[in-house]
Design an enzyme around this catalytic site. Sequence first.
Site, PDB file in Angstrom:
ATOM      1  N   THR A 190     -16.485 -24.967   4.245  1.00  0.00           N
ATOM      2  CA  THR A 190     -17.717 -25.351   5.095  1.00  0.00           C
ATOM      3  C   THR A 190     -18.992 -24.513   4.654  1.00  0.00           C
ATOM      4  O   THR A 190     -19.226 -23.239   4.861  1.00  0.00           O
ATOM      5  CB  THR A 190     -17.220 -24.489   6.586  1.00  0.00           C
ATOM      6  OG1 THR A 190     -15.839 -24.743   6.657  1.00  0.00           O
ATOM      7  CG2 THR A 190     -18.234 -24.800   7.759  1.00  0.00           C
TER       8      THR A 190
ATOM      9  N   SER B 129       0.773  -1.243  -0.038  1.00  0.00           N
ATOM     10  CA  SER B 129      -0.053  -0.167   0.029  1.00  0.00           C
ATOM     11  C   SER B 129       0.801   1.217   0.026  1.00  0.00           C
ATOM     12  O   SER B 129       0.611   2.244  -0.669  1.00  0.00           O
ATOM     13  CB  SER B 129      -0.867  -0.005   1.097  1.00  0.00           C
ATOM     14  OG  SER B 129      -1.969  -1.126   1.116  1.00  0.00           O
TER      15      SER B 129
ATOM     16  N   LYS C 252     -10.214  -4.507  10.874  1.00  0.00           N
ATOM     17  CA  LYS C 252     -11.137  -4.011  10.039  1.00  0.00           C
ATOM     18  C   LYS C 252     -12.601  -3.836  10.837  1.00  0.00           C
ATOM     19  O   LYS C 252     -13.587  -3.160  10.446  1.00  0.00           O
ATOM     20  CB  LYS C 252     -11.447  -4.696   8.692  1.00  0.00           C
ATOM     21  CG  LYS C 252     -10.256  -4.531   7.672  1.00  0.00           C
ATOM     22  CD  LYS C 252     -10.634  -5.337   6.339  1.00  0.00           C
ATOM     23  CE  LYS C 252      -9.442  -4.805   5.326  1.00  0.00           C
ATOM     24  NZ  LYS C 252      -9.870  -5.489   3.992  1.00  0.00           N
TER      25      LYS C 252
ATOM     26  N   GLY D  17      -5.403 -10.526  -8.898  1.00  0.00           N
ATOM     27  CA  GLY D  17      -5.716  -9.961  -7.654  1.00  0.00           C
ATOM     28  C   GLY D  17      -5.183  -8.584  -7.422  1.00  0.00           C
ATOM     29  O   GLY D  17      -5.800  -7.743  -6.715  1.00  0.00           O
TER      30      GLY D  17
ATOM     31  N   GLU E 174     -23.055   3.347   5.429  1.00  0.00           N
ATOM     32  CA  GLU E 174     -23.829   2.419   5.379  1.00  0.00           C
ATOM     33  C   GLU E 174     -23.168   0.995   4.707  1.00  0.00           C
ATOM     34  O   GLU E 174     -23.425   0.125   5.151  1.00  0.00           O
ATOM     35  CB  GLU E 174     -25.001   2.905   4.486  1.00  0.00           C
ATOM     36  CG  GLU E 174     -26.334   3.610   5.251  1.00  0.00           C
ATOM     37  CD  GLU E 174     -26.699   2.628   6.413  1.00  0.00           C
ATOM     38  OE1 GLU E 174     -27.136   1.645   6.282  1.00  0.00           O
ATOM     39  OE2 GLU E 174     -26.435   3.212   7.722  1.00  0.00           O
TER      40      GLU E 174
ATOM     41  N   ASP F  92     -13.228  -1.959  -0.434  1.00  0.00           N
ATOM     42  CA  ASP F  92     -12.853  -3.524  -0.693  1.00  0.00           C
ATOM     43  C   ASP F  92     -13.963  -3.721  -2.004  1.00  0.00           C
ATOM     44  O   ASP F  92     -13.468  -4.324  -3.037  1.00  0.00           O
ATOM     45  CB  ASP F  92     -12.833  -4.316   0.405  1.00  0.00           C
ATOM     46  CG  ASP F  92     -11.533  -4.273   1.032  1.00  0.00           C
ATOM     47  OD1 ASP F  92     -10.661  -3.613   0.504  1.00  0.00           O
ATOM     48  OD2 ASP F  92     -11.557  -4.377   2.377  1.00  0.00           O
TER      49      ASP F  92
HETATM   50  P1  ATR Z   1     -10.636 -13.170   4.612  1.00  0.00           P
HETATM   51  O1  ATR Z   1     -11.020 -12.261   5.432  1.00  0.00           O
HETATM   52  O2  ATR Z   1      -9.156 -12.760   3.800  1.00  0.00           O
HETATM   53  O3  ATR Z   1     -11.723 -13.488   3.375  1.00  0.00           O
HETATM   54  P2  ATR Z   1     -11.061 -15.522   5.910  1.00  0.00           P
HETATM   55  O4  ATR Z   1     -12.041 -14.835   6.776  1.00  0.00           O
HETATM   56  O5  ATR Z   1     -10.045 -16.076   6.975  1.00  0.00           O
HETATM   57  O6  ATR Z   1     -10.224 -14.405   5.151  1.00  0.00           O
HETATM   58  O7  ATR Z   1     -11.570 -16.608   5.117  1.00  0.00           O
HETATM   59  C1  ATR Z   1     -10.748 -17.464   4.686  1.00  0.00           C
HETATM   60  C2  ATR Z   1     -11.530 -18.421   3.667  1.00  0.00           C
HETATM   61  O8  ATR Z   1     -10.724 -19.237   2.907  1.00  0.00           O
HETATM   62  C3  ATR Z   1     -12.511 -19.157   4.385  1.00  0.00           C
HETATM   63  O9  ATR Z   1     -13.760 -19.165   3.400  1.00  0.00           O
HETATM   64  C4  ATR Z   1     -12.116 -20.544   4.358  1.00  0.00           C
HETATM   65  O10 ATR Z   1     -12.948 -21.519   4.562  1.00  0.00           O
HETATM   66  P3  ATR Z   1     -13.702 -21.961   5.813  1.00  0.00           P
HETATM   67  O11 ATR Z   1     -14.934 -20.926   6.062  1.00  0.00           O
HETATM   68  O12 ATR Z   1     -13.965 -23.435   5.454  1.00  0.00           O
HETATM   69  O13 ATR Z   1     -12.703 -21.894   6.728  1.00  0.00           O
HETATM   70  C5  ATR Z   1     -11.354 -20.590   3.014  1.00  0.00           C
HETATM   71  N1  ATR Z   1     -10.001 -21.496   3.285  1.00  0.00           N
HETATM   72  C6  ATR Z   1      -8.770 -21.242   3.822  1.00  0.00           C
HETATM   73  N2  ATR Z   1      -8.148 -22.423   3.747  1.00  0.00           N
HETATM   74  C7  ATR Z   1      -8.897 -23.227   2.936  1.00  0.00           C
HETATM   75  C8  ATR Z   1      -8.706 -24.462   2.518  1.00  0.00           C
HETATM   76  N3  ATR Z   1      -7.392 -25.557   2.671  1.00  0.00           N
HETATM   77  N4  ATR Z   1      -9.592 -25.134   1.522  1.00  0.00           N
HETATM   78  C9  ATR Z   1     -10.549 -24.520   1.339  1.00  0.00           C
HETATM   79  N5  ATR Z   1     -10.921 -23.131   1.773  1.00  0.00           N
HETATM   80  C10 ATR Z   1     -10.044 -22.590   2.545  1.00  0.00           C
END
Ligand code: ATR
Length: 269
Positions: free
Chosen positions: A154, A21, A70, A236, A82, A106
Amino acid sequence: MITAKTALCGIFLHPAGHTRSPALHNAAYAALGLDAVYLAFDVVPGDLAAAIAGARAIGVRQLSISIPHKEAVFPLLDRVDETARAIGAVNTVVRDGDALVGSNTDWLGVARALERETALAGKTAVVLGAGGTARAALFALRQRGARAIVLNRTPGKAEALARELGAERAGALEELAAIPHDVLVNTTSVGLKSDASPVAAAALRAGSIVLDAVYDPLETRLLRDAAGRGARAISGKWMLIEQAREQLRAWSGENAPGSVMEAAFDRAS
Ligand code: ATR
């Protein structure tokens, strides 16, 4: 040149590590002839309140708020708009008179990065992941009139997010292959400093647009697979550049040249 009137801006994050940044903002200030300087401040979570109070006291003009602050920054500000409330995260603080005002750019980073390749209204977009970046991406898609589907390792988290941010459908990452889509946005951390991809290459569609929020490495496995399948890949780095341009616009009113910020990003890599 630093003068008595130089505006102080910066980013609060922890750990400070390798943030690009400062390179992006300072390059834009130079290109625009803005009398401003942008610094990175490593603020540990327990010091955030003191750091915001300090920024207030010394008249900082614009702050970028990054991980892990954040959400924690909300109660420390005078106002939060908002959009930031809907996304649940503040990534930008601008001084307005004596007030510190929180907002979120973002989501515009996601929208503008995708709009380099396509208009979004009426398109079907799949978001991979259910964290903070997924929230910004879903907000962007809704704002631009796209249909959104959210898939996550998940699935329960994806369902909660879909309900809250108006996605049509939620599910597991493996479902991608069966979902026709125009746009795919990866917001999971899979691929960060590794050669893994969150989805099988065979699930990617020719003619689709694929944006990967991961930009380290710059060309992720997902983007390589996308190109190999005849999809259009967007790095990205454009999310980072476009959200930074919006931050600069928010305090200065100026429109930073994207090419200058891209060159600064590449030099800082
Ligand atoms: P950010 O705020 O940058 O979006 P985060 O809140 O830590 O990061 O979210 C990470 C995301 O990556 C989540 O969707 C996580 O999936 P889970 O909700 O199941 O934890 C996903 N993620 C991280 N490691 C992963 C992996 N090895 N395979 C699939 N998804 C993964």
